[in-house]
Design a protein around this motif. Structure first.
Motif, PDB file in Angstrom:
ATOM      1  N   ALA A 157       0.850  -1.200   0.000  1.00 26.29           N
ATOM      2  CA  ALA A 157       0.000   0.000   0.000  1.00 26.29           C
ATOM      3  C   ALA A 157       0.877   1.238   0.000  1.00 26.29           C
ATOM      4  O   ALA A 157       1.928   1.274   0.636  1.00 26.29           O
ATOM      5  CB  ALA A 157      -0.920   0.010   1.222  1.00 26.29           C
ATOM      6  N   ASP A 158       0.414   2.253  -0.709  1.00 22.16           N
ATOM      7  CA  ASP A 158       1.046   3.571  -0.713  1.00 22.16           C
ATOM      8  C   ASP A 158       0.272   4.442   0.271  1.00 22.16           C
ATOM      9  O   ASP A 158      -0.906   4.743   0.050  1.00 22.16           O
ATOM     10  CB  ASP A 158       0.997   4.159  -2.123  1.00 22.16           C
ATOM     11  N   ILE A 159       0.903   4.860   1.354  1.00 17.39           N
ATOM     12  CA  ILE A 159       0.174   5.605   2.380  1.00 17.39           C
ATOM     13  C   ILE A 159      -0.259   6.995   1.913  1.00 17.39           C
ATOM     14  O   ILE A 159      -1.064   7.654   2.583  1.00 17.39           O
ATOM     15  CB  ILE A 159       1.004   5.742   3.674  1.00 17.39           C
ATOM     16  N   ASN A 160       0.251   7.426   0.755  1.00 19.15           N
ATOM     17  CA  ASN A 160      -0.182   8.705   0.200  1.00 19.15           C
ATOM     18  C   ASN A 160      -1.412   8.572  -0.689  1.00 19.15           C
ATOM     19  O   ASN A 160      -1.987   9.584  -1.110  1.00 19.15           O
ATOM     20  CB  ASN A 160       0.941   9.352  -0.614  1.00 19.15           C
ATOM     21  N   ASN A 161      -1.802   7.348  -0.978  1.00 15.85           N
ATOM     22  CA  ASN A 161      -2.922   7.082  -1.878  1.00 15.85           C
ATOM     23  C   ASN A 161      -4.168   6.761  -1.063  1.00 15.85           C
ATOM     24  O   ASN A 161      -4.190   5.782  -0.317  1.00 15.85           O
ATOM     25  CB  ASN A 161      -2.561   5.925  -2.817  1.00 15.85           C
TER      26      ASN A 161
ATOM     27  N   VAL B  87      -5.002   3.407   1.209  1.00 16.99           N
ATOM     28  CA  VAL B  87      -5.166   3.511   2.658  1.00 16.99           C
ATOM     29  C   VAL B  87      -6.491   2.909   3.097  1.00 16.99           C
ATOM     30  O   VAL B  87      -6.559   2.174   4.088  1.00 16.99           O
ATOM     31  CB  VAL B  87      -5.056   4.975   3.114  1.00 16.99           C
ATOM     32  N   GLN B  88      -7.538   3.191   2.348  1.00 14.81           N
ATOM     33  CA  GLN B  88      -8.844   2.638   2.703  1.00 14.81           C
ATOM     34  C   GLN B  88      -8.831   1.112   2.607  1.00 14.81           C
ATOM     35  O   GLN B  88      -9.359   0.422   3.493  1.00 14.81           O
ATOM     36  CB  GLN B  88      -9.931   3.208   1.788  1.00 14.81           C
ATOM     37  N   ASN B  89      -8.207   0.591   1.561  1.00 13.18           N
ATOM     38  CA  ASN B  89      -8.098  -0.868   1.421  1.00 13.18           C
ATOM     39  C   ASN B  89      -7.271  -1.471   2.560  1.00 13.18           C
ATOM     40  O   ASN B  89      -7.604  -2.547   3.082  1.00 13.18           O
ATOM     41  CB  ASN B  89      -7.456  -1.219   0.075  1.00 13.18           C
ATOM     42  N   LEU B  90      -6.205  -0.790   2.937  1.00 11.96           N
ATOM     43  CA  LEU B  90      -5.367  -1.243   4.043  1.00 11.96           C
ATOM     44  C   LEU B  90      -6.163  -1.301   5.338  1.00 11.96           C
ATOM     45  O   LEU B  90      -6.129  -2.305   6.069  1.00 11.96           O
ATOM     46  CB  LEU B  90      -4.169  -0.300   4.200  1.00 11.96           C
ATOM     47  N   VAL B  91      -6.900  -0.243   5.614  1.00  9.93           N
ATOM     48  CA  VAL B  91      -7.689  -0.177   6.848  1.00  9.93           C
ATOM     49  C   VAL B  91      -8.751  -1.273   6.876  1.00  9.93           C
ATOM     50  O   VAL B  91      -8.947  -1.949   7.899  1.00  9.93           O
ATOM     51  CB  VAL B  91      -8.332   1.215   6.994  1.00  9.93           C
ATOM     52  N   GLU B  92      -9.416  -1.481   5.762  1.00 11.55           N
ATOM     53  CA  GLU B  92     -10.447  -2.522   5.701  1.00 11.55           C
ATOM     54  C   GLU B  92      -9.838  -3.909   5.909  1.00 11.55           C
ATOM     55  O   GLU B  92     -10.426  -4.755   6.600  1.00 11.55           O
ATOM     56  CB  GLU B  92     -11.176  -2.442   4.363  1.00 11.55           C
ATOM     57  N   LYS B  93      -8.660  -4.134   5.326  1.00 10.06           N
ATOM     58  CA  LYS B  93      -8.008  -5.441   5.476  1.00 10.06           C
ATOM     59  C   LYS B  93      -7.567  -5.659   6.926  1.00 10.06           C
ATOM     60  O   LYS B  93      -7.664  -6.767   7.458  1.00 10.06           O
ATOM     61  CB  LYS B  93      -6.820  -5.541   4.522  1.00 10.06           C
ATOM     62  N   LEU B  94      -7.094  -4.613   7.558  1.00 10.54           N
ATOM     63  CA  LEU B  94      -6.680  -4.722   8.958  1.00 10.54           C
ATOM     64  C   LEU B  94      -7.881  -5.033   9.851  1.00 10.54           C
ATOM     65  O   LEU B  94      -7.798  -5.875  10.755  1.00 10.54           O
ATOM     66  CB  LEU B  94      -6.005  -3.429   9.412  1.00 10.54           C
ATOM     67  N   HIS B  95      -8.993  -4.372   9.607  1.00  8.19           N
ATOM     68  CA  HIS B  95     -10.207  -4.643  10.382  1.00  8.19           C
ATOM     69  C   HIS B  95     -10.666  -6.088  10.192  1.00  8.19           C
ATOM     70  O   HIS B  95     -11.071  -6.750  11.162  1.00  8.19           O
ATOM     71  CB  HIS B  95     -11.330  -3.688   9.951  1.00  8.19           C
ATOM     72  N   ALA B  96     -10.567  -6.571   8.958  1.00 12.78           N
ATOM     73  CA  ALA B  96     -11.059  -7.919   8.656  1.00 12.78           C
ATOM     74  C   ALA B  96     -10.118  -9.012   9.147  1.00 12.78           C
ATOM     75  O   ALA B  96     -10.555 -10.009   9.729  1.00 12.78           O
ATOM     76  CB  ALA B  96     -11.280  -8.056   7.153  1.00 12.78           C
ATOM     77  N   ASP B  97      -8.813  -8.823   8.917  1.00 12.32           N
ATOM     78  CA  ASP B  97      -7.842  -9.896   9.175  1.00 12.32           C
ATOM     79  C   ASP B  97      -7.083  -9.742  10.488  1.00 12.32           C
ATOM     80  O   ASP B  97      -6.547 -10.726  11.013  1.00 12.32           O
ATOM     81  CB  ASP B  97      -6.825  -9.959   8.027  1.00 12.32           C
ATOM     82  N   HIS B  98      -7.032  -8.517  11.008  1.00 13.71           N
ATOM     83  CA  HIS B  98      -6.256  -8.270  12.225  1.00 13.71           C
ATOM     84  C   HIS B  98      -7.038  -7.369  13.184  1.00 13.71           C
ATOM     85  O   HIS B  98      -6.589  -6.262  13.525  1.00 13.71           O
ATOM     86  CB  HIS B  98      -4.907  -7.625  11.872  1.00 13.71           C
ATOM     87  N   PRO B  99      -8.201  -7.835  13.633  1.00  7.81           N
ATOM     88  CA  PRO B  99      -9.019  -7.013  14.530  1.00  7.81           C
ATOM     89  C   PRO B  99      -8.364  -6.764  15.878  1.00  7.81           C
ATOM     90  O   PRO B  99      -8.833  -5.909  16.646  1.00  7.81           O
ATOM     91  CB  PRO B  99     -10.300  -7.831  14.681  1.00  7.81           C
ATOM     92  N   ASP B 100      -7.269  -7.487  16.168  1.00  8.94           N
ATOM     93  CA  ASP B 100      -6.544  -7.293  17.425  1.00  8.94           C
ATOM     94  C   ASP B 100      -5.365  -6.326  17.275  1.00  8.94           C
ATOM     95  O   ASP B 100      -4.535  -6.201  18.188  1.00  8.94           O
ATOM     96  CB  ASP B 100      -6.048  -8.630  17.966  1.00  8.94           C
TER      97      ASP B 100
ATOM     98  N   THR C 278       3.697  12.910   2.884  1.00  4.32           N
ATOM     99  CA  THR C 278       4.216  11.621   3.360  1.00  4.32           C
ATOM    100  C   THR C 278       4.493  11.626   4.857  1.00  4.32           C
ATOM    101  O   THR C 278       4.121  10.678   5.566  1.00  4.32           O
ATOM    102  CB  THR C 278       5.509  11.263   2.608  1.00  4.32           C
ATOM    103  N   ASN C 279       5.142  12.683   5.326  1.00  3.85           N
ATOM    104  CA  ASN C 279       5.652  12.695   6.697  1.00  3.85           C
ATOM    105  C   ASN C 279       4.659  13.218   7.724  1.00  3.85           C
ATOM    106  O   ASN C 279       4.889  13.060   8.924  1.00  3.85           O
ATOM    107  CB  ASN C 279       6.928  13.540   6.772  1.00  3.85           C
TER     108      ASN C 279
END
Length: 250
Positions: free
Chosen positions: A56-60, A64-77, A110-111
């Motif tokens: 994921a590109d954190i500037n995109n 970012v939305q895809n990253l957040v959704e994947k974290l919620h789904a696969d890593h709720p902890d 970025t920063n």
């Protein structure tokens, strides 16, 4: 806070300081590394235990939305987010071909701004945990800027202020907040990131990772790594002297 049995996200985790953090914490934590370069991420995953990757590109915004959704789904902890990805342009404001506006915009995005966005999206998830933390990787440059890193210094100063405000805001919600805010402030580090300004003279990224682990264990929220500790003392005694010192050989 505890430094084992966590689920940790590290942005920019495929190289440099981020990779050393992944190496250190992967022994007894679940680590998710993210970055733009899939090959670097996959190489790290193959070499390290308990490490997974999400490209994921954190500037995109879409990434970012895809990253957040994947974290919620696969890593709720998920309970620790290390905002490590960074960008630095080396130039002088007096250079007529510096393209300072464009470079400063990229560095601020970025920063600083990308961290604001990711934090806002992940804060509700971290607030569900028993113990959680954001770690923002700032810099010695947040205290005094160097002439060859004008945009970078400004972006890290913004991140420094943001980290303080976020920490205080969470403490106003609860005197012992679930989500803690740490700021890691290294000096020059020997990575490819800093090779153009003499990075070989800097401290090792392994030392930075170890300092972070120690700070987490001791709840040291503002982490002055290596030479940053002495520089901070100089800055407190004389901001002007600190400014001159950081620009003495530039």
């Amino acid at each position: 806070m505890k430094t084992s049995n966590n689920t940790i996200l590290i942005t920019g985790g495929g190289s440099g300081i981020g990779l050393e953090m992944a190496k250190l914490f992967s022994a007894d934590n679940t680590v998710i590394i993210t970055g733009r370069t899939a090959d670097k991420l996959h190489k790290a995953v193959k070499e390290l235990p308990n490490v997974k990757s999400i490209t994921a590109d954190i500037n995109n915004a879409e990434d970012v939305q895809n990253l957040v959704e994947k974290l919620h789904a696969d890593h709720p902890d998920l309970n620790i987010v290390i905002n490590n990805a960074g960008l630095a342009h080396y130039f002088r404001l007096t250079d007529p071909n510096a393209n300072a506006f464009e470079k400063a915009g990229e560095e601020i995005m970025t920063n600083y701004l990308s961290i604001v966005r990711l934090t806002e999206k992940l804060l509700p998830l971290l607030q569900k945990q028993q113990e959680a933390a954001f770690v923002n990787v700032s810099s010695i440059a947040a205290f005094s800027p160097g002439v060859v890193l004008p945009g970078y210094a400004v972006s890290k100063a913004a991140l420094h202020s943001y980290s303080q405000v976020l920490r205080i805001s969470l403490e106003k919600l609860d005197k012992q907040p679930v989500v803690k805010v740490f700021e890691l402030m290294p000096p020059l580090v020997n990575t490819s990131f800093s090779k153009d300004i003499g990075g070989e003279n800097g401290i090792s990224p392994q030392d930075v990772a170890l300092e972070l682990k120690k700070a987490l264990e001791n709840d040291t929220y503002e982490i002055h790594v290596g030479a940053t500790a002495e520089f901070y003392k100089l800055y407190l005694s004389s901001p002007e002297a600190a400014l001159q010192a950081i620009n003495a050989t530039k």
